[in-house]
Scaffold this motif. Structure first.
Motif, PDB file in Angstrom:
ATOM      1  N   TYR A  22      94.505  92.112  60.810  1.00  0.00           N
ATOM      2  CA  TYR A  22      93.369  91.410  61.429  1.00  0.00           C
ATOM      3  C   TYR A  22      93.052  90.117  60.667  1.00  0.00           C
ATOM      4  N   SER A  23      93.243  90.143  59.347  1.00  0.00           N
ATOM      5  CA  SER A  23      93.092  88.905  58.570  1.00  0.00           C
ATOM      6  C   SER A  23      94.121  87.881  59.012  1.00  0.00           C
ATOM      7  N   LEU A  24      95.345  88.364  59.250  1.00  0.00           N
ATOM      8  CA  LEU A  24      96.417  87.444  59.647  1.00  0.00           C
ATOM      9  C   LEU A  24      96.193  86.925  61.060  1.00  0.00           C
ATOM     10  N   GLN A  25      95.618  87.760  61.897  1.00  0.00           N
ATOM     11  CA  GLN A  25      95.247  87.317  63.244  1.00  0.00           C
ATOM     12  C   GLN A  25      94.269  86.144  63.143  1.00  0.00           C
ATOM     13  N   ASN A  26      93.323  86.262  62.224  1.00  0.00           N
ATOM     14  CA  ASN A  26      92.344  85.205  62.017  1.00  0.00           C
ATOM     15  C   ASN A  26      92.977  83.977  61.363  1.00  0.00           C
ATOM     16  N   ILE A  27      93.808  84.214  60.344  1.00  0.00           N
ATOM     17  CA  ILE A  27      94.500  83.109  59.660  1.00  0.00           C
ATOM     18  C   ILE A  27      95.331  82.310  60.667  1.00  0.00           C
ATOM     19  N   TYR A  28      95.920  83.010  61.618  1.00  0.00           N
ATOM     20  CA  TYR A  28      96.760  82.308  62.584  1.00  0.00           C
ATOM     21  C   TYR A  28      95.947  81.320  63.411  1.00  0.00           C
ATOM     22  N   ASN A  29      94.724  81.705  63.770  1.00  0.00           N
ATOM     23  CA  ASN A  29      93.864  80.771  64.509  1.00  0.00           C
ATOM     24  C   ASN A  29      93.616  79.508  63.706  1.00  0.00           C
ATOM     25  N   GLU A  33      98.924  94.687  42.418  1.00  0.00           N
ATOM     26  CA  GLU A  33      97.827  95.631  42.161  1.00  0.00           C
ATOM     27  C   GLU A  33      96.464  94.991  42.411  1.00  0.00           C
ATOM     28  N   HIS A  34      96.460  93.710  42.754  1.00  0.00           N
ATOM     29  CA  HIS A  34      95.195  92.994  42.942  1.00  0.00           C
ATOM     30  C   HIS A  34      94.453  93.572  44.159  1.00  0.00           C
ATOM     31  N   PRO A  35      93.172  93.910  43.990  1.00  0.00           N
ATOM     32  CA  PRO A  35      92.441  94.487  45.128  1.00  0.00           C
ATOM     33  C   PRO A  35      92.291  93.522  46.298  1.00  0.00           C
ATOM     34  N   GLY A  36      92.497  92.230  46.068  1.00  0.00           N
ATOM     35  CA  GLY A  36      92.391  91.255  47.154  1.00  0.00           C
ATOM     36  C   GLY A  36      93.652  91.116  47.979  1.00  0.00           C
ATOM     37  N   LEU A  37      94.768  91.643  47.503  1.00  0.00           N
ATOM     38  CA  LEU A  37      96.028  91.416  48.224  1.00  0.00           C
ATOM     39  C   LEU A  37      96.010  92.042  49.620  1.00  0.00           C
ATOM     40  N   GLU A  38      95.488  93.246  49.712  1.00  0.00           N
ATOM     41  CA  GLU A  38      95.466  93.916  51.024  1.00  0.00           C
ATOM     42  C   GLU A  38      94.599  93.146  52.027  1.00  0.00           C
ATOM     43  N   PRO A  39      93.316  92.894  51.703  1.00  0.00           N
ATOM     44  CA  PRO A  39      92.494  92.198  52.704  1.00  0.00           C
ATOM     45  C   PRO A  39      92.967  90.775  53.007  1.00  0.00           C
ATOM     46  N   VAL A  40      93.560  90.089  52.033  1.00  0.00           N
ATOM     47  CA  VAL A  40      93.922  88.689  52.247  1.00  0.00           C
ATOM     48  C   VAL A  40      95.294  88.550  52.925  1.00  0.00           C
ATOM     49  N   CYS A  41      96.261  89.353  52.523  1.00  0.00           N
ATOM     50  CA  CYS A  41      97.647  89.117  52.949  1.00  0.00           C
ATOM     51  C   CYS A  41      98.274  90.232  53.768  1.00  0.00           C
ATOM     52  N   LEU A  42      97.762  91.437  53.671  1.00  0.00           N
ATOM     53  CA  LEU A  42      98.444  92.566  54.309  1.00  0.00           C
ATOM     54  C   LEU A  42      97.695  93.116  55.512  1.00  0.00           C
ATOM     55  N   ASN A  43      96.445  92.734  55.643  1.00  0.00           N
ATOM     56  CA  ASN A  43      95.649  93.244  56.759  1.00  0.00           C
ATOM     57  C   ASN A  43      95.948  92.440  58.028  1.00  0.00           C
TER      58      ASN A  43
END
Ligand SMILES: [Zn+2]
Ligand SMILES: [Zn+2]
Length: 167
Positions: A93-100, A81-91
């Motif tokens: 585009y975030s994962l695209q950036n994390i991969y770099n 339920e944490h509001p940060g879970l979506e932008p940090v782990c489920l988005n």
């Protein structure tokens, strides 16, 4: 040499509380959880029995996760339920950036399907967020509820819809 500053670009570092003994302050007996009803060890209501014994851990049992759960404007019962879970782990585009960032330090992620790569990066991003490092070498247990949520977001098999490539 690129390896001189391996943590230079880590999204977050928390050296004060990171003593290298991850989970040492989270001692718990998980030895019978494979046979037990989930409700005997899960207090968040969203965990499910995992195939490996040590993975049967609730978000509310992990100190570093509970710490993140306390940093929200409205109290929550579960890390999913944490509001940060979506932008940090489920988005994606975030994962695209994390991969770099990940690739720079650790090289490419070798997984067969795009969903496996996305799930892998989502787990790494979750660990980075809660524990303070991104790398693949130090293993921590991700709570069952969060693993379920990430699998739900990036299921194996056919996926209809657009996702940016993890390249
Ligand atoms: Zn739980
Ligand atoms: Zn939970």
């Amino acid at each position: 040499m690129a390896s001189v500053l391996p943590y230079q670009f880590e999204p977050e570092s928390d050296p004060e509380s990171d003593n290298g003994a991850d989970g040492a302050n989270d001692e718990r007996d998980v030895s019978r959880r494979l046979d037990q009803d989930v409700s005997l060890w899960c207090t968040c209501g969203n965990c499910a029995t995992m195939p490996s014994e040590v993975e049967n851990v609730c978000c509310r049992e992990i100190t570093k996760v509970v710490r993140r759960m306390s940093q929200v404007p409205i109290p929550i019962m579960c890390m999913t339920e944490h509001p940060g879970l979506e932008p940090v782990c489920l988005n994606p585009y975030s994962l695209q950036n994390i991969y770099n960032i990940y690739k720079y330090d650790y090289g490419p992620v070798r997984h067969r399907t795009e969903e496996e790569r996305l799930r892998h990066l989502a787990y790494r991003s979750f660990v980075s967020w809660c524990w303070g490092y991104l790398g693949p070498s130090r293993r921590v247990i991700i709570p069952s509820c969060v693993v379920q949520r990430i699998r739900q977001q990036f299921p194996s098999g056919d996926y209809i819809g657009f996702r940016p490539p993890i390249d």
